[in-house]
Design an enzyme around this catalytic site. Sequence first.
Site, PDB file in Angstrom:
ATOM      1  N   GLU A   1       1.259  -1.251  -0.062  1.00 25.68           N
ATOM      2  CA  GLU A   1       0.118  -0.084  -0.491  1.00 25.68           C
ATOM      3  C   GLU A   1       1.165   1.631  -0.199  1.00 25.68           C
ATOM      4  O   GLU A   1       1.586   1.213   0.501  1.00 25.68           O
ATOM      5  CB  GLU A   1      -0.828   0.088   1.795  1.00 25.68           C
ATOM      6  CG  GLU A   1      -2.219   1.837   1.554  1.00 25.68           C
ATOM      7  CD  GLU A   1      -2.494   1.253   2.055  1.00 25.68           C
ATOM      8  OE1 GLU A   1      -3.245   0.807   3.432  1.00 25.68           O
ATOM      9  OE2 GLU A   1      -2.796   1.707   3.255  1.00 25.68           O
TER      10      GLU A   1
ATOM     11  N   GLU B   1      -2.791  11.838   3.047  1.00 29.25           N
ATOM     12  CA  GLU B   1      -3.802  11.727   3.853  1.00 29.25           C
ATOM     13  C   GLU B   1      -3.788  13.007   4.998  1.00 29.25           C
ATOM     14  O   GLU B   1      -2.722  13.068   5.570  1.00 29.25           O
ATOM     15  CB  GLU B   1      -4.168  10.253   5.025  1.00 29.25           C
ATOM     16  CG  GLU B   1      -4.223   9.225   4.422  1.00 29.25           C
ATOM     17  CD  GLU B   1      -4.010   7.514   4.727  1.00 29.25           C
ATOM     18  OE1 GLU B   1      -4.839   7.238   5.810  1.00 29.25           O
ATOM     19  OE2 GLU B   1      -2.844   7.089   5.508  1.00 29.25           O
TER      20      GLU B   1
END
Length: 298
Positions: free
Chosen positions: A175, A180
């Site tokens: 990932e 974010e």
Amino acid sequence: MKAKDRTRGGNAAADRRTGAALLLVLGVLLGACGPAPARTEPPTAGEEPFWQAEFDGPAATRPPEEDWTTQTGNRDAEGWGNNELQYYTDDPANSALDGEGHLVISARPAPAGSALPCYTQEFCPWTSARLTTEGKAALRHGRVEVRAKTPTGTGLLPAIWMLGDNGAEWPGQGEIDICEVVGGEPRTVYGTAHGPAYSNENGIGDSLTLAADASQAFHTYAVDKRPRRVTWSVDGEPYFTLTPSQLPSPRDWVFEQDMHLLLDVAVGGDWPGPPDTSTPSPATMTVDYVRFYGEGRA
């Protein structure tokens, strides 16, 4: 650096704020003893993306199904692995074009009387959307750029990220969190990698501080994904580079593969904590474009 769900990864038992602190400490250590962020490698003049989403189309229409899959639910996904409070829907109220060349993903309180099954409580109090290019487009080596304006506020966690297509169970799937922006840290952009022996709060990455809240302006969030090297940048400014030498033993590098893109706005959960009366409603991520340069699958 969320803990990940079964489609996003494994179980979510870690304390997110502790994880964030560990991430920053690790970033400092890596900056001291590891390589400096590499120069980003933007597309050369005249280079065309091999896949792109420009979001042209009439207002209130769904993003094209040939490019995007909209994932739905909450309880069956075990709160998306993070004890999140939003129920992802395919309703245009949660994800649609705005008629001005943008995709808008909106987290908003669930309609009165709705009974959307939630993992941490009987019904989910929020709805939102989660879109993926899985099975439709993926990047192997090159650059992914996403120009977007992300929401900020208590309890929110908008994310622009990638998962591997190797068919392995997470974290072996690999990932890359491109961007974010967590809860009450409106000017901080986190970029993180997860893989074997470096997942959940042990994810490896760093952060960049914006001049103003991420919700105030569009920024270009990018990752240069090159052989044995990944570099994160915002508006062309690199802030972290990861190479195999920085991984913990046994140094499993899982990024030499096709990886698809995901866009979502999560509400509540282990890292940002619960929303409150100050949380924007709706909380919107506005995406101007997504572009893949280099090699991959489309």
